[in-house]
Design a protein around this motif. Structure first.
Motif, PDB file in Angstrom:
ATOM      1  N   PRO A 113      -4.154   2.853   4.329  1.00 48.40           N
ATOM      2  CA  PRO A 113      -4.471   1.797   5.124  1.00 48.40           C
ATOM      3  C   PRO A 113      -3.446   0.632   4.642  1.00 48.40           C
ATOM      4  O   PRO A 113      -3.300   0.414   3.556  1.00 48.40           O
ATOM      5  CB  PRO A 113      -5.981   1.312   5.095  1.00 48.40           C
ATOM      6  CG  PRO A 113      -6.367   2.575   4.632  1.00 48.40           C
ATOM      7  CD  PRO A 113      -5.594   3.383   3.558  1.00 48.40           C
ATOM      8  N   MET A 114      -2.859   0.101   5.795  1.00 44.72           N
ATOM      9  CA  MET A 114      -2.005  -1.100   5.454  1.00 44.72           C
ATOM     10  C   MET A 114      -2.526  -2.262   4.901  1.00 44.72           C
ATOM     11  O   MET A 114      -3.597  -2.689   5.183  1.00 44.72           O
ATOM     12  CB  MET A 114      -1.406  -1.657   6.918  1.00 44.72           C
ATOM     13  CG  MET A 114      -0.188  -2.618   6.706  1.00 44.72           C
ATOM     14  SD  MET A 114       0.311  -3.277   8.302  1.00 44.72           S
ATOM     15  CE  MET A 114       0.956  -1.771   8.789  1.00 44.72           C
ATOM     16  N   SER A 115      -1.995  -2.524   3.748  1.00 48.54           N
ATOM     17  CA  SER A 115      -2.397  -3.704   2.873  1.00 48.54           C
ATOM     18  C   SER A 115      -1.434  -4.202   1.842  1.00 48.54           C
ATOM     19  O   SER A 115      -0.331  -3.653   1.744  1.00 48.54           O
ATOM     20  CB  SER A 115      -3.670  -3.291   2.025  1.00 48.54           C
ATOM     21  OG  SER A 115      -3.305  -2.434   0.870  1.00 48.54           O
ATOM     22  N   PHE A 116      -1.639  -5.349   1.187  1.00 51.57           N
ATOM     23  CA  PHE A 116      -0.745  -5.534   0.302  1.00 51.57           C
ATOM     24  C   PHE A 116      -1.564  -6.439  -1.282  1.00 51.57           C
ATOM     25  O   PHE A 116      -2.450  -6.863  -0.747  1.00 51.57           O
ATOM     26  CB  PHE A 116       0.673  -6.495   0.510  1.00 51.57           C
ATOM     27  CG  PHE A 116      -0.042  -7.956   1.106  1.00 51.57           C
ATOM     28  CD1 PHE A 116      -0.046  -8.745   0.268  1.00 51.57           C
ATOM     29  CD2 PHE A 116      -0.058  -8.140   2.379  1.00 51.57           C
ATOM     30  CE1 PHE A 116      -0.080 -10.283   0.628  1.00 51.57           C
ATOM     31  CE2 PHE A 116      -0.406  -9.400   2.895  1.00 51.57           C
ATOM     32  CZ  PHE A 116      -0.525 -10.435   2.182  1.00 51.57           C
ATOM     33  N   VAL A 117      -1.024  -6.277  -2.418  1.00 53.31           N
ATOM     34  CA  VAL A 117      -1.692  -7.015  -3.463  1.00 53.31           C
ATOM     35  C   VAL A 117      -0.881  -7.815  -3.891  1.00 53.31           C
ATOM     36  O   VAL A 117       0.241  -7.691  -4.370  1.00 53.31           O
ATOM     37  CB  VAL A 117      -2.001  -5.656  -4.592  1.00 53.31           C
ATOM     38  CG1 VAL A 117      -2.897  -6.461  -5.691  1.00 53.31           C
ATOM     39  CG2 VAL A 117      -3.106  -4.615  -3.727  1.00 53.31           C
ATOM     40  N   LEU A 118      -1.449  -9.281  -4.421  1.00 51.26           N
ATOM     41  CA  LEU A 118      -0.748 -10.106  -5.191  1.00 51.26           C
ATOM     42  C   LEU A 118      -1.264 -10.090  -6.417  1.00 51.26           C
ATOM     43  O   LEU A 118      -2.449 -10.068  -6.843  1.00 51.26           O
ATOM     44  CB  LEU A 118      -1.146 -11.555  -4.603  1.00 51.26           C
ATOM     45  CG  LEU A 118      -0.771 -11.786  -3.017  1.00 51.26           C
ATOM     46  CD1 LEU A 118      -1.100 -13.380  -2.764  1.00 51.26           C
ATOM     47  CD2 LEU A 118       0.982 -11.741  -3.094  1.00 51.26           C
ATOM     48  N   GLU A 119      -0.420  -9.772  -7.245  1.00 50.83           N
ATOM     49  CA  GLU A 119      -0.527  -9.567  -8.998  1.00 50.83           C
ATOM     50  C   GLU A 119      -0.137 -11.011  -9.553  1.00 50.83           C
ATOM     51  O   GLU A 119       0.913 -11.417  -9.547  1.00 50.83           O
ATOM     52  CB  GLU A 119      -0.019  -8.503  -9.350  1.00 50.83           C
ATOM     53  CG  GLU A 119      -0.797  -7.217  -8.956  1.00 50.83           C
ATOM     54  CD  GLU A 119       0.305  -5.890  -9.719  1.00 50.83           C
ATOM     55  OE1 GLU A 119      -0.331  -4.937  -9.457  1.00 50.83           O
ATOM     56  OE2 GLU A 119       1.179  -6.356 -10.397  1.00 50.83           O
TER      57      GLU A 119
ATOM     58  N   THR B 136      -6.354  -8.651  -2.997  1.00 53.95           N
ATOM     59  CA  THR B 136      -5.860  -7.707  -1.994  1.00 53.95           C
ATOM     60  C   THR B 136      -6.080  -7.898  -0.529  1.00 53.95           C
ATOM     61  O   THR B 136      -7.321  -8.479  -0.221  1.00 53.95           O
ATOM     62  CB  THR B 136      -6.667  -6.176  -2.319  1.00 53.95           C
ATOM     63  OG1 THR B 136      -6.073  -5.834  -3.647  1.00 53.95           O
ATOM     64  CG2 THR B 136      -6.172  -5.207  -1.258  1.00 53.95           C
ATOM     65  N   TYR B 137      -5.199  -8.001   0.294  1.00 54.73           N
ATOM     66  CA  TYR B 137      -5.130  -8.383   1.728  1.00 54.73           C
ATOM     67  C   TYR B 137      -5.096  -7.130   2.421  1.00 54.73           C
ATOM     68  O   TYR B 137      -4.241  -6.299   2.494  1.00 54.73           O
ATOM     69  CB  TYR B 137      -3.912  -9.282   1.949  1.00 54.73           C
ATOM     70  CG  TYR B 137      -4.317 -10.913   1.468  1.00 54.73           C
ATOM     71  CD1 TYR B 137      -4.979 -11.684   2.213  1.00 54.73           C
ATOM     72  CD2 TYR B 137      -3.818 -11.048   0.072  1.00 54.73           C
ATOM     73  CE1 TYR B 137      -5.319 -13.053   1.671  1.00 54.73           C
ATOM     74  CE2 TYR B 137      -4.076 -12.244  -0.325  1.00 54.73           C
ATOM     75  CZ  TYR B 137      -4.665 -13.338   0.336  1.00 54.73           C
ATOM     76  OH  TYR B 137      -4.943 -14.578  -0.002  1.00 54.73           O
ATOM     77  N   LYS B 138      -6.155  -6.886   3.301  1.00 54.27           N
ATOM     78  CA  LYS B 138      -6.126  -5.521   4.011  1.00 54.27           C
ATOM     79  C   LYS B 138      -5.650  -6.069   5.489  1.00 54.27           C
ATOM     80  O   LYS B 138      -5.898  -7.322   6.025  1.00 54.27           O
ATOM     81  CB  LYS B 138      -7.605  -5.293   4.263  1.00 54.27           C
ATOM     82  CG  LYS B 138      -8.073  -4.947   2.929  1.00 54.27           C
ATOM     83  CD  LYS B 138      -9.648  -4.663   3.126  1.00 54.27           C
ATOM     84  CE  LYS B 138     -10.184  -4.158   1.602  1.00 54.27           C
ATOM     85  NZ  LYS B 138     -11.824  -3.820   1.837  1.00 54.27           N
ATOM     86  N   MET B 139      -4.892  -5.301   5.904  1.00 58.67           N
ATOM     87  CA  MET B 139      -4.212  -5.528   7.301  1.00 58.67           C
ATOM     88  C   MET B 139      -4.428  -4.342   8.421  1.00 58.67           C
ATOM     89  O   MET B 139      -4.733  -3.431   8.090  1.00 58.67           O
ATOM     90  CB  MET B 139      -2.705  -5.576   6.863  1.00 58.67           C
ATOM     91  CG  MET B 139      -2.157  -6.739   5.991  1.00 58.67           C
ATOM     92  SD  MET B 139      -0.512  -6.469   5.641  1.00 58.67           S
ATOM     93  CE  MET B 139       0.069  -7.117   7.305  1.00 58.67           C
TER      94      MET B 139
ATOM     95  N   SER C 201       0.708  -1.280  -0.192  1.00 59.69           N
ATOM     96  CA  SER C 201      -0.122  -0.073  -0.032  1.00 59.69           C
ATOM     97  C   SER C 201       0.937   1.255   0.087  1.00 59.69           C
ATOM     98  O   SER C 201       1.933   1.148   0.405  1.00 59.69           O
ATOM     99  CB  SER C 201      -0.961   0.125   1.133  1.00 59.69           C
ATOM    100  OG  SER C 201      -0.216  -0.137   2.353  1.00 59.69           O
ATOM    101  N   ASP C 202       0.291   2.527  -0.533  1.00 60.85           N
ATOM    102  CA  ASP C 202       1.064   3.607  -0.611  1.00 60.85           C
ATOM    103  C   ASP C 202       1.037   4.086   0.756  1.00 60.85           C
ATOM    104  O   ASP C 202       0.364   4.055   1.695  1.00 60.85           O
ATOM    105  CB  ASP C 202       0.420   4.535  -1.509  1.00 60.85           C
ATOM    106  CG  ASP C 202       0.509   4.176  -3.080  1.00 60.85           C
ATOM    107  OD1 ASP C 202       1.169   3.574  -3.530  1.00 60.85           O
ATOM    108  OD2 ASP C 202      -0.530   4.486  -3.546  1.00 60.85           O
TER     109      ASP C 202
END
Length: 357
Positions: A201-207, A224-227, A196-197
């Motif tokens: 909010p904290m997250s990461f995306v699997l592409e 997208t996984y929200k943390m 995430s930018d």
């Protein structure tokens, strides 16, 4: 009138009481010498709970008050720890930018868009010296045969089925893959992790990047996984680091007749009035890895999920964490199987980020 007779100057009722006490003491001694009685008494004592909480309950109020003060300090520590992990996430984002050029080159080698130089493809194995000595002996005899075999050896483009092989090697992933998923996964060219930018909010995306194929028109499928990195208000002491709390998938634009996440079944239906029977077709969900992109949603309305749903969601979180922390950074070692051997030699542990709210 009561009889207050005396014996040697001692009232008779006092003498009787002394006799009773003496008899009771003798009886107690006899009972305590009985092994069965002692065993039963010990068993009863052992059954009395001796827990930290039971010990705390025995402490004076003044001590309990100080313990409560320590708990307040512990909550403040948890909030500081949460800030620490937020900064760790910022650091991950920074270093992800440094890794990415190497991962981009990895993709070029895998797809065959770029051929590695001799220097880039040189690798020294652990048994190199032994292999060299054995090779020197054989080279004198078979050098001509090797040259001929090399000339005939096929030279496919890149590293065929690189990511599909990883899916096949890793049990956690292979369990999700059905036979009809395999031809699709052979078109998978790359998997990327995007953080995430700053300020978001904290997250990461699997592409998941796919080459053109006969199954769907998407070139990239995302998850997208929200943390969350903050102590739970109801249970602040359970905080152990960032947690995945929810995830979003994406819409797969399947080509006609190619959607492996559903299957068509035929069902006979009887008309209530006329009594005639007709056959209807119906689409129902089908097991597939590509259901990964249509995840179960975490309950956000305060209602708890059933046990099966909680397990499914927790498994989804664990897979997302595994892609991010292990598969993507160490892909070549999962392709060769070396990382799997390393994982097998380590104690299993549940990452903090896989915990479900």
């Amino acid at each position: 009138m009561a009889d207050h007779s005396f014996s040697d100057g001692v009232p008779s009722d006092s003498v009787e009481a002394a006799k009773n006490a003496s008899n009771t003491e003798k009886l107690t001694d006899q009972v305590m010498q009985n092994p069965r009685v002692l065993a039963a008494l010990q068993e009863r004592l052992d059954s009395v709970p001796h827990t930290p909480s039971s010990y705390i309950e025995t402490l004076p109020k003044a001590v309990k008050r100080r313990i409560n003060a320590l708990k307040q300090l512990q909550v403040r520590c948890a909030h500081i720890e949460a800030k620490f992990y937020e900064e760790v996430h910022d650091l991950e984002r920074k270093y992800a930018a440094l890794y990415q050029p190497l991962f981009d080159k990895r993709r070029e080698f895998i797809t065959g868009d770029v051929e590695p130089t001799d220097a880039e493809s040189e690798w020294h194995s652990e048994n190199e010296e032994e292999e060299k000595l054995a090779g020197d002996m054989k080279n004198k005899v078979v050098i001509t045969e090797k040259e001929a075999a090399t000339a005939e050896e096929p030279n496919p483009k890149g590293i065929p089925e690189f990511w599909f092989t990883i899916f096949r090697n890793v049990d956690m992933l292979s369990e999700l893959v059905q036979e009809y998923d395999e031809p699709i996964l052979k078109h998978l060219q790359d998997i990327k992790v995007k953080f995430s930018d700053p300020g978001q909010p904290m997250s990461f995306v699997l592409e998941f990047h796919f080459e053109p194929n006969d199954y769907f028109t998407n070139s990239v499928l995302t998850k997208t996984y929200k943390m969350k990195s903050e102590p739970d208000k109801a249970d602040p002491f359970s905080f152990e680091g960032p947690e995945i709390v929810d995830c979003d998938g994406c819409t797969i634009d399947w080509k006609k007749g190619k959607n492996v996440t559903v299957k068509t079944i035929k069902k006979k239906q009887k008309h209530k009035g006329r009594g005639t029977v007709r056959t209807i077709t119906k689409q129902v969900p089908n097991e597939s890895f590509f259901n990964f992109f249509n995840p179960l949603k975490a309950s956000g309305d305060g209602e708890s999920l059933d046990e099966d749903s909680e397990f499914t969601l927790a498994s989804d979180f664990e897979i997302g964490h595994f892609f991010r922390e292990r598969i993507v950074p160490r892909a070549v070692l999962y392709f060769t199987g070396e990382a799997i051997e390393d994982d097998d030699n380590k104690e299993p542990s549940q990452p903090a980020e896989c915990k479900q709210q």
